[in-house]
Design a protein around this motif. Structure first.
Motif, PDB file in Angstrom:
ATOM      1  N   ASP A 187       0.831  -1.217   0.000  1.00 13.39           N
ATOM      2  CA  ASP A 187       0.000   0.000   0.000  1.00 13.39           C
ATOM      3  C   ASP A 187       0.861   1.261   0.000  1.00 13.39           C
ATOM      4  O   ASP A 187       0.547   2.260   0.655  1.00 13.39           O
ATOM      5  N   GLY A 188       1.977   1.197  -0.724  1.00 17.73           N
ATOM      6  CA  GLY A 188       2.855   2.357  -0.849  1.00 17.73           C
ATOM      7  C   GLY A 188       3.855   2.529   0.272  1.00 17.73           C
ATOM      8  O   GLY A 188       4.609   3.501   0.278  1.00 17.73           O
ATOM      9  N   VAL A 189       3.896   1.587   1.221  1.00 16.18           N
ATOM     10  CA  VAL A 189       4.833   1.669   2.351  1.00 16.18           C
ATOM     11  C   VAL A 189       5.937   0.642   2.129  1.00 16.18           C
ATOM     12  O   VAL A 189       5.659  -0.561   1.987  1.00 16.18           O
ATOM     13  N   ASN A 190       7.170   1.106   2.089  1.00 11.47           N
ATOM     14  CA  ASN A 190       8.310   0.218   1.867  1.00 11.47           C
ATOM     15  C   ASN A 190       8.769  -0.413   3.174  1.00 11.47           C
ATOM     16  O   ASN A 190       8.932   0.276   4.187  1.00 11.47           O
ATOM     17  N   SER A 191       9.011  -1.717   3.117  1.00 14.34           N
ATOM     18  CA  SER A 191       9.502  -2.426   4.297  1.00 14.34           C
ATOM     19  C   SER A 191      11.012  -2.290   4.398  1.00 14.34           C
ATOM     20  O   SER A 191      11.694  -1.885   3.446  1.00 14.34           O
ATOM     21  N   ASP A 192      11.520  -2.624   5.561  1.00 17.07           N
ATOM     22  CA  ASP A 192      12.948  -2.842   5.701  1.00 17.07           C
ATOM     23  C   ASP A 192      13.271  -4.197   5.052  1.00 17.07           C
ATOM     24  O   ASP A 192      12.351  -4.972   4.734  1.00 17.07           O
ATOM     25  N   PRO A 193      14.546  -4.508   4.849  1.00 13.16           N
ATOM     26  CA  PRO A 193      14.871  -5.855   4.374  1.00 13.16           C
ATOM     27  C   PRO A 193      14.294  -6.913   5.306  1.00 13.16           C
ATOM     28  O   PRO A 193      14.412  -6.819   6.531  1.00 13.16           O
ATOM     29  N   ILE A 194      13.624  -7.903   4.714  1.00 17.00           N
ATOM     30  CA  ILE A 194      12.956  -8.953   5.478  1.00 17.00           C
ATOM     31  C   ILE A 194      13.769 -10.238   5.333  1.00 17.00           C
ATOM     32  O   ILE A 194      14.015 -10.701   4.215  1.00 17.00           O
ATOM     33  N   ALA A 195      14.182 -10.798   6.471  1.00 14.54           N
ATOM     34  CA  ALA A 195      15.000 -12.014   6.463  1.00 14.54           C
ATOM     35  C   ALA A 195      14.217 -13.164   7.073  1.00 14.54           C
ATOM     36  O   ALA A 195      13.755 -13.073   8.218  1.00 14.54           O
ATOM     37  N   LEU A 196      14.048 -14.233   6.302  1.00 17.65           N
ATOM     38  CA  LEU A 196      13.384 -15.428   6.807  1.00 17.65           C
ATOM     39  C   LEU A 196      14.374 -16.244   7.632  1.00 17.65           C
ATOM     40  O   LEU A 196      15.588 -16.150   7.458  1.00 17.65           O
ATOM     41  N   ILE A 222       6.700 -10.483   7.231  1.00 19.67           N
ATOM     42  CA  ILE A 222       6.222  -9.241   6.615  1.00 19.67           C
ATOM     43  C   ILE A 222       5.403  -8.425   7.616  1.00 19.67           C
ATOM     44  O   ILE A 222       5.629  -7.223   7.803  1.00 19.67           O
ATOM     45  N   ASN A 223       4.450  -9.081   8.277  1.00 21.69           N
ATOM     46  CA  ASN A 223       3.588  -8.353   9.217  1.00 21.69           C
ATOM     47  C   ASN A 223       4.325  -7.924  10.473  1.00 21.69           C
ATOM     48  O   ASN A 223       3.842  -7.074  11.224  1.00 21.69           O
ATOM     49  N   GLY A 224       5.488  -8.505  10.707  1.00 25.39           N
ATOM     50  CA  GLY A 224       6.292  -8.089  11.848  1.00 25.39           C
ATOM     51  C   GLY A 224       7.240  -6.958  11.536  1.00 25.39           C
ATOM     52  O   GLY A 224       7.884  -6.416  12.446  1.00 25.39           O
ATOM     53  N   ASP A 225       7.329  -6.554  10.250  1.00 23.02           N
ATOM     54  CA  ASP A 225       8.214  -5.449   9.884  1.00 23.02           C
ATOM     55  C   ASP A 225       7.761  -4.163  10.563  1.00 23.02           C
ATOM     56  O   ASP A 225       6.575  -3.803  10.523  1.00 23.02           O
ATOM     57  N   SER A 226       8.700  -3.451  11.176  1.00 23.56           N
ATOM     58  CA  SER A 226       8.352  -2.275  11.983  1.00 23.56           C
ATOM     59  C   SER A 226       7.718  -1.164  11.145  1.00 23.56           C
ATOM     60  O   SER A 226       6.768  -0.504  11.594  1.00 23.56           O
ATOM     61  N   LYS A 227       8.214  -0.939   9.918  1.00 23.91           N
ATOM     62  CA  LYS A 227       7.665   0.134   9.083  1.00 23.91           C
ATOM     63  C   LYS A 227       6.231  -0.179   8.661  1.00 23.91           C
ATOM     64  O   LYS A 227       5.356   0.693   8.692  1.00 23.91           O
ATOM     65  N   LEU A 228       5.992  -1.405   8.257  1.00 22.62           N
ATOM     66  CA  LEU A 228       4.634  -1.791   7.847  1.00 22.62           C
ATOM     67  C   LEU A 228       3.687  -1.791   9.036  1.00 22.62           C
ATOM     68  O   LEU A 228       2.523  -1.376   8.923  1.00 22.62           O
ATOM     69  N   ARG A 229       4.181  -2.245  10.184  1.00 23.03           N
ATOM     70  CA  ARG A 229       3.338  -2.288  11.375  1.00 23.03           C
ATOM     71  C   ARG A 229       2.966  -0.879  11.818  1.00 23.03           C
ATOM     72  O   ARG A 229       1.823  -0.615  12.206  1.00 23.03           O
ATOM     73  N   THR A 230       3.926   0.052  11.756  1.00 23.64           N
ATOM     74  CA  THR A 230       3.650   1.432  12.140  1.00 23.64           C
ATOM     75  C   THR A 230       2.607   2.063  11.221  1.00 23.64           C
ATOM     76  O   THR A 230       1.754   2.838  11.661  1.00 23.64           O
ATOM     77  N   ALA A 231       2.667   1.730   9.926  1.00 18.24           N
ATOM     78  CA  ALA A 231       1.700   2.268   8.957  1.00 18.24           C
ATOM     79  C   ALA A 231       0.370   1.533   8.991  1.00 18.24           C
ATOM     80  O   ALA A 231      -0.554   1.875   8.244  1.00 18.24           O
ATOM     81  N   ASN A 232       0.259   0.503   9.831  1.00 17.42           N
ATOM     82  CA  ASN A 232      -0.972  -0.274   9.984  1.00 17.42           C
ATOM     83  C   ASN A 232      -1.399  -0.937   8.673  1.00 17.42           C
ATOM     84  O   ASN A 232      -2.576  -0.966   8.312  1.00 17.42           O
ATOM     85  N   ASN A 237      -1.972  -2.343  -2.862  1.00 19.25           N
ATOM     86  CA  ASN A 237      -1.020  -2.927  -3.803  1.00 19.25           C
ATOM     87  C   ASN A 237       0.129  -3.580  -3.054  1.00 19.25           C
ATOM     88  O   ASN A 237       0.423  -3.227  -1.906  1.00 19.25           O
ATOM     89  N   VAL A 238       0.782  -4.522  -3.721  1.00 21.20           N
ATOM     90  CA  VAL A 238       1.958  -5.204  -3.188  1.00 21.20           C
ATOM     91  C   VAL A 238       2.978  -5.316  -4.316  1.00 21.20           C
ATOM     92  O   VAL A 238       2.624  -5.729  -5.430  1.00 21.20           O
ATOM     93  N   SER A 239       4.208  -4.934  -4.042  1.00 21.50           N
ATOM     94  CA  SER A 239       5.256  -5.053  -5.054  1.00 21.50           C
ATOM     95  C   SER A 239       6.576  -5.408  -4.387  1.00 21.50           C
ATOM     96  O   SER A 239       6.774  -5.155  -3.192  1.00 21.50           O
ATOM     97  N   VAL A 240       7.480  -5.996  -5.185  1.00 18.72           N
ATOM     98  CA  VAL A 240       8.801  -6.391  -4.693  1.00 18.72           C
ATOM     99  C   VAL A 240       9.776  -5.235  -4.896  1.00 18.72           C
ATOM    100  O   VAL A 240       9.848  -4.665  -5.998  1.00 18.72           O
ATOM    101  N   THR A 241      10.499  -4.870  -3.858  1.00 14.32           N
ATOM    102  CA  THR A 241      11.515  -3.825  -3.987  1.00 14.32           C
ATOM    103  C   THR A 241      12.927  -4.391  -3.889  1.00 14.32           C
ATOM    104  O   THR A 241      13.880  -3.731  -4.261  1.00 14.32           O
ATOM    105  N   GLN A 242      13.063  -5.590  -3.359  1.00 15.16           N
ATOM    106  CA  GLN A 242      14.350  -6.304  -3.364  1.00 15.16           C
ATOM    107  C   GLN A 242      14.048  -7.748  -3.720  1.00 15.16           C
ATOM    108  O   GLN A 242      13.311  -8.435  -3.020  1.00 15.16           O
ATOM    109  N   ALA A 243      14.605  -8.230  -4.827  1.00 15.17           N
ATOM    110  CA  ALA A 243      14.250  -9.536  -5.375  1.00 15.17           C
ATOM    111  C   ALA A 243      14.822 -10.687  -4.558  1.00 15.17           C
ATOM    112  O   ALA A 243      15.764 -10.522  -3.776  1.00 15.17           O
TER     113      ALA A 243
END
Length: 667
Positions: free
Chosen positions: A448-457, A476-486, A511-517
Motif C-alpha cells: 500500500d505504498g509503504v516500503n519495508s525494511d529488508p525482510i530475512a526469513l 512481513i507483518n512483523g516489519d516495523s515500518k509496515l506495522r507502524t503504517a498499519n 497494492n503489493v510489489s517487490v523492492t528487493q528480489a
C-alpha cells in the motif's frame, strides 16, 4: 459654581440659588423620568430574554437523548452473574438466551532468564528472534508459528547486550512482547511476557545462547517457563468455545462476552445471558426528558410574555415578535410529519406526544409502547437521520446536508478488490532449504505504498508451502515500518508453487510489489503486481463515487449518501431508505434562533445598544442642564447687578432730594 450662587441675591434680595436649582430641576425631571422608564423596560426585557435564551438552549440540549434513538436495532444484553461474565451486544446481534460456564480464563505466556549479578551484566550478542505460536507434542515435539503474528528480530551487539539493554530494545519494538527485570533476592532475571493470551501466542526465543526458550523442541534452552499460555474456555449451551482473549467477540454474532472469573472445577455454575430487542423503555426516558424540557421552556416563556389577569400585569415580553416567532417555529417543527416516512408512524402524535389544553406537551407511554412493538424502525426514524438498507451486505455510514429524503436503489457494477503480488515459481521443490547464504532468505516489499525494511526469513528447511507461507507472512507483518503504517498482508502458495502475497486493504491504493528480489522465492522486482480496484456502481440510478469498499452518491437527490458494501460482490443491492428525523430538523431551527446571527441574539444586541443610547442621552442631558445652569446664573447675576445699581441710584436720589431747600415745607 456653588460659591457664585451663594453670593448672589445681595442686590435684589432674591434666593437665586434655590431659584436656579428649581428651574434646572423642572427642566430635567420629565426627561430623566422618560429615560428611567426606558431603561427599566430595557433591563426587564434584557433579563427576560436571558431567561428565554437559557430555556431554549436547555431544550436544544435535550435533543441529544433523542439522537441516540436512531439505533433501530438496539439490543439489550443482560448477564445473571456480572462477577463472572459481563456482556454487550451490537445492533446486529442475534436474539436469544444462552447458558454459559466459564471453565478457564486466558493468560499470556511468560518465561524468565537465569539470574544475573547486575542489570548491566553481558548476556550475549547475535540476532534475538521471538516468534509467537503453538507448541505441539504430537506426532513429535514441534513449534508451529502463528501466521497472524509478526516475527520480532533484534540485533543485539555491544551497545545493548545487557539485561537492561535487551529489555529496552524489546519494549521499544512494541511487537506484542513486554520485558521486565525482576530482582529475586539474589540476582536479576529478565522476564518476557506475551501481551496476548492463548496457546497460539506462546513464545519461541532463539538467537542468543543466554536467552533461549523453545520448550525443548530445540536443545539448549536457558530460560524457564513461569506461566503457560492458555486459552479462555467458555461453554455456550454445552459447546466449548476457545479464545485467545478473555474478551470473546466472535462466538456469538454481534455479542461481546467479557470473562472475569473462572469457576472452580466440577462446580458447573451457569450464567444466563439474554440478548433481546431493546424495549420501549429505551425510548420512554429520552422522550420524558424531552417533554419536560419543552414544558420548562413553555413555562419560562409564559412567565415573561403573558398577561396576568389576577395581578393585572403584563410580562416584559408580552407581544414580542421574536418570542412569538421562536415559539411558533418550535411548535411547527413538533407538529410536522417527518419527510420520507410512510405508513402509520410519521410524527410525534403517532407515538403518543400531544399538546394539552394549557399549551404543554404530554406523553402517552401506552401508545408509545404500542408504536415501538408495531414498527420500531419507524419510531426511531421519527427522531434520527437514518439510512435503512434493505440488503444485509450494505451498511449506511453517513450523509450530508445535501442528501434529500427518499428511497434509492443501489447497484454494484464492480466490487472492490485487493492488491496482490504473484511471484514466479519457487526455484526448488519442497522441502525448500534456505541457508541464508547469498541472501537466499532475504527480500523487501512495498505494501500500500509503504516500503519495508529488508525482510530475512529464518534459515531453515521448509517442509511444505504452509510452513513457508506462515514464515513469510509473519516476517512481513512483523516489519516495523509496515506495522507502524498499519498495513498487513496474507500469504499463500498456489498450486503452481507461486507465492501469492495479498494486501488486506481494498481499493486502488491497495497494492503489493517487490523492492528487493529473491530468486529462490520467485520474487522479481517490477513484475507480478496487480493493484486493487475501487468499488463502482450507482445510487438512485446515478453513477456514484467509489473508494475502497465505500460507495458515495455525488449527484441527484441522494448526493452525499455514503454506503459501505461489505460483501464484495457485484449486482443489485436493493434500496436504501433515507429520512431526516425531528432531532436534526429541530436542532437546525433552534440553532437559527440561538446562533450569533439569530433573532434572540439580535434582540439582545438591540436592547444593549438602546441601553448604551440611554446612557448617552443621560450624558447629553447632564451637559445641557449644566449649560442651562450657567446661562441662568449669568442672567440672574446680571439682574442682581442691575437691581443693585438701581437701589444705589435710588438711595442717591433720595439723599439729594432730602437736601433741596424747602423740602420739608413742601412736604
Amino acid at each position: 459654581m456653588a460659591s457664585v450662587i451663594s453670593s448672589m441675591g445681595l442686590g435684589s434680595g432674591i434666593d437665586i440659588n434655590s431659584l436656579v436649582t428649581n428651574l434646572v430641576n423642572a427642566e430635567q425631571a420629565p426627561v430623566t423620568q422618560k429615560l428611567n422608564k426606558r431603561e427599566a423596560a430595557d433591563q426587564a426585557k434584557l433579563t427576560a430574554f436571558g431567561t428565554i435564551k437559557g430555556a431554549l438552549a436547555d431544550f436544544r440540549s435535550s435533543l441529544a437523548g433523542l439522537s441516540k434513538l436512531g439505533n433501530t436495532n438496539q439490543r439489550t444484553a443482560t448477564s445473571s452473574d456480572t462477577s463472572s461474565v459481563t456482556v454487550t451486544a451490537d445492533s446486529n446481534a442475534d436474539l436469544g438466551n444462552y447458558r454459559l460456564e466459564v471453565k478457564q480464563l486466558a493468560q499470556g505466556h511468560a518465561v524468565a532468564s537465569t539470574p544475573f549479578a547486575t542489570v548491566n551484566a553481558p548476556v550475549g550478542t547475535g540476532t534475538l528472534t521471538i516468534k509467537l505460536g503453538t507448541y505441539q507434542t504430537e506426532p513429535s515435539p514441534t513449534f508451529v508459528q502463528n501466521p497472524d503474528k509478526g516475527t520480532l528480530s533484534l540485533t543485539i551487539d555491544s551497545s545493548n547486550n545487557t539485561l537492561s539493554g535487551i529489555r529496552d530494545a524489546i519494549n521499544k519494538a512494541d511487537a506484542g512482547i513486554s520485558a521486565a527485570i525482576v530482582y529475586n533476592g539474589s540476582g536479576y532475571q529478565l522476564v518476557l511476557n506475551s501481551e496476548d493470551g492463548g496457546v497460539k501466542n506462546a513464545m519461541q526465543i532463539t538467537g542468543i545462547a543466554g536467552l533461549q526458550y523453545t520448550s525443548g523442541t530445540v536443545a539448549g534452552d536457558t530460560m524457564t517457563q513461569t506461566q503457560a499460555a492458555k486459552d479462555a474456555i467458555v461453554s455456550i449451551n454445552g459447546l466449548d468455545v476457545h479464545s485467545t482473549s478473555n474478551t470473546v467477540s466472535n462466538a456469538l454474532k454481534g455479542v461481546t462476552l467479557n470473562l472475569l472469573k473462572a469457576e472452580a472445577p466440577n462446580t458447573q455454575t451457569l450464567v444466563n445471558v439474554d440478548i433481546s430487542q431493546g424495549s420501549a423503555d429505551s425510548f420512554t426516558k429520552p422522550l420524558q426528558d424531552f417533554v419536560k424540557s419543552y414544558n420548562d421552556l413553555y413555562a419560562a416563556v409564559k412567565s415573561v410574555a403573558s398577561y396576568n389577569a389576577a395581578t393585572k400585569t403584563a410580562g416584559p415580553l408580552l407581544g414580542d415578535s421574536v418570542v412569538q416567532g421562536a415559539m411558533a417555529m418550535v411548535r411547527s417543527q413538533l407538529t410536522q410529519p417527518v419527510s420520507g416516512l410512510t405508513g402509520s408512524i410519521r410524527s410525534l402524535v403517532d407515538i403518543g406526544l400531544r399538546t394539552q389544553a394549557d399549551g404543554t406537551l404530554s406523553l402517552d407511554t401506552t401508545k408509545l409502547k404500542q408504536a415501538v412493538s408495531t414498527d420500531r424502525d419507524s419510531v426511531a426514524a421519527v427522531f434520527a437521520v437514518l439510512g435503512r438498507p434493505g440488503n444485509t451486505g450494505v451498511q449506511y455510514t453517513d450523509a450530508t446536508s445535501a442528501t434529500k429524503t427518499g428511497s434509492y436503489a443501489v447497484n454494484v457494477t464492480h466490487a472492490a478488490t485487493q492488491g496482490f503480488l504473484t511471484g514466479n515459481a519457487l526455484a526448488a521443490p519442497f522441502p525448500l532449504v534456505l541457508t541464508g547464504a547469498g541472501n537466499d532468505n532475504t527480500f523487501s516489499i512495498s505494501v500500500d505504498g509503504v516500503n519495508s525494511d529488508p525482510i530475512a526469513l529464518t534459515p531453515n528447511t521448509y517442509a511444505n508451502g504452509d510452513a513457508l507461507a506462515t514464515e513469510i507472512q509473519a516476517r512481513i507483518n512483523g516489519d516495523s515500518k509496515l506495522r507502524t503504517a498499519n498495513v498487513s498482508v496474507s500469504v499463500a502458495l498456489d498450486a503452481g508453487n507461486h507465492l501469492v502475497i495479498t494486501s488486506k486493504s481494498f481499493g486502488s491504493s491497495s497494492n503489493v510489489s517487490v523492492t528487493q528480489a529473491n530468486s529462490a522465492l520467485g520474487l522479481t522486482v517490477g513484475s507480478g503486481s496487480t493493484a486493487g480496484s475501487d468499488i463502482a456502481g450507482t445510487i438512485g440510478g446515478l453513477e456514484a463515487e467509489g473508494k475502497g469498499q465505500q460507495l458515495s452518491a455525488i449527484s441527484g437527490d441522494a448526493s452525499g449518501l455514503k454506503l459501505l458494501i461489505g460483501d464484495n460482490t457485484a449486482g443489485d443491492k436493493g434500496a436504501v431508505s433515507f429520512s431526516r428525523g425531528l432531532t436534526e430538523r429541530l436542532d437546525k431551527a433552534l440553532g437559527s434562533i440561538l446562533n450569533t446571527n439569530g433573532s434572540v441574539s439580535a434582540r439582545l444586541n438591540g436592547l444593549q445598544k438602546d441601553l448604551d443610547r440611554i446612557q448617552s442621552d443621560r450624558d447629553k442631558l447632564a451637559e445641557r442642564m449644566s449649560q442651562l445652569q450657567r446661562r441662568l446664573i449669568k442672567q440672574f447675576t446680571a439682574m442682581d447687578s442691575l437691581v443693585g445699581q438701581l437701589q444705589s441710584t435710588g438711595s442717591y436720589l433720595a439723599q439729594q432730594l432730602s437736601n433741596l431747600p424747602n423740602s420739608n415745607s413742601s412736604n
